[in-house]
Scaffold this active site. Sequence first.
Site, PDB file in Angstrom:
ATOM      1  N   LYS A 266       4.495  10.982   1.711  1.00 19.74           N
ATOM      2  CA  LYS A 266       3.037  11.101   1.729  1.00 19.74           C
ATOM      3  C   LYS A 266       2.582  12.561   1.649  1.00 19.74           C
ATOM      4  O   LYS A 266       1.495  12.846   1.163  1.00 19.74           O
ATOM      5  CB  LYS A 266       2.457  10.464   2.991  1.00 19.74           C
ATOM      6  CG  LYS A 266       2.814   8.998   3.224  1.00 19.74           C
ATOM      7  CD  LYS A 266       2.089   8.068   2.290  1.00 19.74           C
ATOM      8  CE  LYS A 266       2.194   6.601   2.705  1.00 19.74           C
ATOM      9  NZ  LYS A 266       3.578   6.070   2.617  1.00 19.74           N
TER      10      LYS A 266
HETATM   11  C1  LIG Z   1       4.004   4.942   2.195  1.00 18.04           C
HETATM   12  C2  LIG Z   1       5.464   4.773   2.119  1.00 18.04           C
HETATM   13  C3  LIG Z   1       6.037   3.887   1.204  1.00 18.04           C
HETATM   14  C4  LIG Z   1       5.210   3.014   0.298  1.00 18.04           C
HETATM   15  O1  LIG Z   1       4.545   3.742  -0.700  1.00 18.04           O
HETATM   16  P1  LIG Z   1       3.286   3.109  -1.465  1.00 18.04           P
HETATM   17  O2  LIG Z   1       2.746   4.197  -2.302  1.00 18.04           O
HETATM   18  O3  LIG Z   1       2.351   2.626  -0.417  1.00 18.04           O
HETATM   19  O4  LIG Z   1       3.834   1.968  -2.279  1.00 18.04           O
HETATM   20  C5  LIG Z   1       7.411   3.806   1.168  1.00 18.04           C
HETATM   21  N1  LIG Z   1       8.182   4.535   2.006  1.00 18.04           N
HETATM   22  C6  LIG Z   1       7.658   5.387   2.904  1.00 18.04           C
HETATM   23  C7  LIG Z   1       8.564   6.136   3.807  1.00 18.04           C
HETATM   24  C8  LIG Z   1       6.278   5.545   2.976  1.00 18.04           C
HETATM   25  O5  LIG Z   1       5.772   6.395   3.862  1.00 18.04           O
END
Ligand SMILES: *Cc1c(COP(=O)(O)O)cnc(C)c1O
Length: 493
Positions: free
Chosen positions: A112
């Site tokens: 993120k």
């Molecule tokens: C948010 C997240 C995901 C999922 O990603 P999206 O963009 O919501 O599909 C997968 N793994 C981790 C560790 C995340 O923080």
Amino acid sequence: MKYKSTRGRSAEVNAAEAIIKGIAPDGGLFVPCEMPHVTAEFVEGLVPLTYRERAARVLSLFLADYTTDEISGCIERAYGGGKFDTDKVAPIRDVGDTTVLELWHGPTSAFKDMALQLLPQLMSVALKKTGEKREILILVATSGDTGKAALAGFADAEQIKIMVFYPDGGVSPIQRLQMVTQAGGNVSVVAVRGNFDDAQSGVKKIFGDKPFNDKLDAANVKLSSANSINWGRLVPQIVYYFSAYADMIGAGKIKNGDEVNYTVPTGNFGNILAGYYAKRMGLPVGRLICASNKNNVLTDFIRTGKYDKNREFYKTISPSMDILISSNLERLLYHVTDADTVRGYMDALAAGGSYTVSSDVLAKIDETFWAGCDDDDATKAIIKSVYDENGYVLDTHTAVAWGVAHEYMNETHDARPMVVVSTASPYKFSASVLDALGVDVEGDDPFVALDALEKKNSVKAPKGLSSLRGAKVLHDKTCDKDAMENTVFDFVK
Ligand SMILES: *Cc1c(COP(=O)(O)O)cnc(C)c1O
């Protein structure tokens, strides 16, 4: 370049406005009106560049209303200054027969950060460009990683406040600690009694509540979103698909033009959708493989054409993928259909919790996507076997992708190079990872687990996590899902 709503009933806006608004006034998501196209020379030109330079090239294709200086300033503040623990920002790494793209070298140790370090920069420039005078309130619903990454990105941002809602008991102890210890005069963190979808629906409802927004307006406050529905979240993610490809050319793993497959651990469909944009722009991407945990609503959708959220919700060891409504799927649906069709799907989803796409639409999706899922037991077995065979520790989310990537390769015999997109440091989920590795730790102190994992792993625990030891809890509020509006108003009034 202009942006329009997936539901077709909002005016076109430029990038700065799309980023400030977060969601289109008709409830849809902003998408670019036309897709920029890149040439093989463009891709070749990225090979000798740094991540930040690559980002400047890719972002400028979408942020036409930002000057070159504005874009590079934003990138510098997001990815420079030692915020990432490697200059490469998003390095690739050989593990067994695949390439792992590590997206967790930022301040909160999850992918993120790739977007949420940049979004606040893009937003504050956007506020200046549009002459917005009101205070912006960022509302976030998080399944764990978004919350801290957004707090870290927005803390002490000028003219912006941020409030994060997370499901009470629905995030890992470390994720919770990361959030509730967040400093900053403009931040608030609240636990909601319910699951992630309750928190997300609550936030969506607040955005759609006209009288409540009028009340905020009277208090000189305007809502915006840092969830992955914001275009400013999505666009930074397109960069690392290009960057990984350029690094693979640089490492001699591929020739420019060779197609590469990416497997993505998926929740809200934001990460993998960025890969779809990269492909549509002309990056030689073969298949995008959507990996889910036991909450496999997307696996069923991509395999059958029926999206059905009417199913049991499971809490898994990969909590950031525990999602039944993948908001960003709406953008993909728009790109393979049109606004009227998308409105029909979304009305059906809101009314009955499901919709079914036609076989033509499904065929278009299948050209690019493949999907699979792994439950917790399979995920743990993967963590163990990858560690035993390669000495590399996968986190619980990336392990799901690893498993699905190999299922895909075994089933289809597709021999194109595979990139497994790695979304979190294993230290963020130390207890589950240790359990998978067969290491017993006593009690549930996350730091005992962190130390124990460090003994197994050649990579040290990230500073942002080990420094949480003994950090002061600054946020201890809990609310019912029906009380979210009041909680918001109390914070800003
Ligand atoms: C948010 C997240 C995901 C999922 O990603 P999206 O963009 O919501 O599909 C997968 N793994 C981790 C560790 C995340 O923080």
